[in-house]
Design a protein around this motif. Structure first.
Motif, short mmCIF file in Angstrom:
data_model
loop_
_atom_site.label_atom_id
_atom_site.label_comp_id
_atom_site.label_asym_id
_atom_site.label_seq_id
_atom_site.Cartn_x
_atom_site.Cartn_y
_atom_site.Cartn_z
N ALA A 93 0.81 -1.22 0.00
CA ALA A 93 0.00 0.00 0.00
C ALA A 93 0.84 1.27 0.00
O ALA A 93 0.34 2.34 -0.33
N GLU A 94 2.12 1.16 0.35
CA GLU A 94 2.99 2.34 0.32
C GLU A 94 3.52 2.61 -1.09
O GLU A 94 4.17 3.64 -1.31
N ARG A 95 3.23 1.69 -2.01
CA ARG A 95 3.67 1.85 -3.40
C ARG A 95 2.55 1.34 -4.31
O ARG A 95 2.69 0.29 -4.95
N LEU A 96 1.47 2.07 -4.38
CA LEU A 96 0.30 1.62 -5.13
C LEU A 96 0.62 1.53 -6.62
O LEU A 96 1.10 2.49 -7.22
N PRO A 97 0.33 0.37 -7.25
CA PRO A 97 0.58 0.21 -8.68
C PRO A 97 -0.56 0.81 -9.52
O PRO A 97 -1.15 0.14 -10.36
N ILE A 98 -0.84 2.08 -9.28
CA ILE A 98 -1.97 2.77 -9.89
C ILE A 98 -1.50 4.15 -10.33
O ILE A 98 -0.76 4.82 -9.62
N ARG A 99 -1.94 4.56 -11.51
CA ARG A 99 -1.47 5.84 -12.04
C ARG A 99 -2.06 7.01 -11.27
O ARG A 99 -3.11 6.90 -10.62
N ASP A 100 -1.40 8.14 -11.39
CA ASP A 100 -1.81 9.36 -10.69
C ASP A 100 -3.23 9.78 -11.11
O ASP A 100 -3.62 9.63 -12.28
N ALA A 101 -3.96 10.33 -10.14
CA ALA A 101 -5.25 10.98 -10.39
C ALA A 101 -6.20 10.13 -11.21
O ALA A 101 -6.86 10.61 -12.12
N SER A 102 -6.29 8.84 -10.88
CA SER A 102 -7.10 7.93 -11.68
C SER A 102 -8.29 7.33 -10.94
O SER A 102 -9.15 6.70 -11.56
N MET A 103 -8.38 7.54 -9.61
CA MET A 103 -9.40 6.88 -8.82
C MET A 103 -10.44 7.86 -8.30
O MET A 103 -10.09 8.87 -7.69
N HIS A 112 -5.52 0.55 9.37
CA HIS A 112 -4.43 1.51 9.58
C HIS A 112 -3.49 1.06 10.70
O HIS A 112 -2.30 1.35 10.68
N THR A 113 -4.00 0.29 11.66
CA THR A 113 -3.14 -0.21 12.72
C THR A 113 -2.23 -1.35 12.24
O THR A 113 -1.29 -1.71 12.94
N ASP A 114 -2.53 -1.89 11.07
CA ASP A 114 -1.68 -2.94 10.49
C ASP A 114 -0.59 -2.35 9.60
O ASP A 114 0.21 -3.11 9.03
N MET A 115 -0.57 -1.04 9.45
CA MET A 115 0.34 -0.40 8.51
C MET A 115 1.23 0.61 9.23
O MET A 115 0.83 1.77 9.43
N PRO A 116 2.44 0.21 9.67
CA PRO A 116 3.33 1.13 10.37
C PRO A 116 3.64 2.38 9.56
O PRO A 116 3.93 3.43 10.14
N GLY A 117 3.56 2.29 8.24
CA GLY A 117 3.79 3.44 7.38
C GLY A 117 2.51 4.08 6.89
O GLY A 117 2.47 4.59 5.76
N TYR A 118 1.47 4.10 7.72
CA TYR A 118 0.18 4.61 7.26
C TYR A 118 0.23 6.05 6.73
O TYR A 118 -0.44 6.35 5.75
N PRO A 119 1.02 6.95 7.31
CA PRO A 119 1.12 8.28 6.69
C PRO A 119 1.61 8.22 5.24
O PRO A 119 1.14 8.99 4.39
N ARG A 120 2.52 7.31 4.94
CA ARG A 120 2.98 7.16 3.55
C ARG A 120 1.87 6.57 2.67
O ARG A 120 1.74 6.92 1.49
N VAL A 121 1.07 5.67 3.25
CA VAL A 121 -0.08 5.13 2.53
C VAL A 121 -1.04 6.26 2.17
O VAL A 121 -1.56 6.32 1.04
#
Length: 224
Positions: A93-103, A112-121
């Motif tokens: 989730a910290e490196r989404l394989p999705i293009r910019d401004a597409s969603m 969010h508690t499972d993701m230590p890098g949630y701010p980066r997410v």
């Protein structure tokens, strides 16, 4: 170093025991989030990305609102169950394989508690959202759930020291949940909300779910 998918080891238990037990035990996850989805996500159309989709159990209510859900998760074990519920991709989730401004819509539910890098997410969420796109965060309540919260008596939740420690822990009031198995990260409420704002998202609406103290804090934010 590649991130570790901690849920691989408990995927079978999560699907076959935890979810079924939780559905029949008051105060246990998953709780009914239908009203939260209707209020914060609302009716819409087009793709809705679920970050950390796990076994895909949240796809049905999103689909009922008119969206087309698809999920992303790091855990291959969890995705084995999710693939029958929605289209999936295995990714960080910290490196989404999705293009910019597409969603047009992105959601994160109880992860969010499972993701230590949630701010980066959240930074990635902001990157992939269209202008005007909506992001809905639904997570364990930072003020009332965590290693500092003893919920063994559902009528008298005890908040112990630790809320401000901002740490990762496996400490839990129960051995029937997830935290004691894979651990959880914690952000105090201001840090969590600041992370959303720092990602370039505008907070719009909030909801709390659960009693006698809330179990869930939900927020809607938008990409301006």
């Amino acid at each position: 170093m590649a991130p570790t998918a901690a849920y691989d080891e408990i995927a079978n238990w999560y699907e076959n025991e935890f979810l079924s037990d939780a559905a029949t035990t008051p105060g246990r996850f998953p709780i009914d989030l239908g009203a939260v989805w209707a209020d914060l996500l609302g009716e819409g159309s087009g793709p809705c990305l679920e970050i950390g989709c796990g076994t895909g159990v949240h796809a049905a209510p999103v689909r009922e609102l008119g969206w087309t859900p698809f999920g992303l998760d790091l855990s291959a074990g969890m995705l084995r169950y999710a693939r029958g519920r929605l289209p999936i991709v295995q990714a960080d989730a910290e490196r989404l394989p999705i293009r910019d401004a597409s969603m047009p819509a992105v959601i994160a539910t109880m992860v969010h508690t499972d993701m230590p890098g949630y701010p980066r997410v959240l930074g990635e969420v902001s990157r992939v959202l269209q202008a005007g796109g909506v992001f809905v965060h639904v997570g364990v309540h930072p003020s009332f759930c965590g290693g500092f919260a003893d919920r063994s008596d559902p009528e008298a939740v005890v908040i112990r020291p630790g809320y401000l420690d901002n740490h990762w822990t496996k400490t839990s009031w129960t051995q029937e949940g997830v935290r004691d198995k894979v651990g959880a990260s914690h952000w105090p409420l201001p840090e969590l909300m600041h992370a959303v704002l720092d990602a370039g998202l505008t907070l719009e609406r909030f909801a709390e779910v659960g009693a006698p103290t809330p179990i869930v804090l939900a927020m809607r934010a938008r990409k301006r």
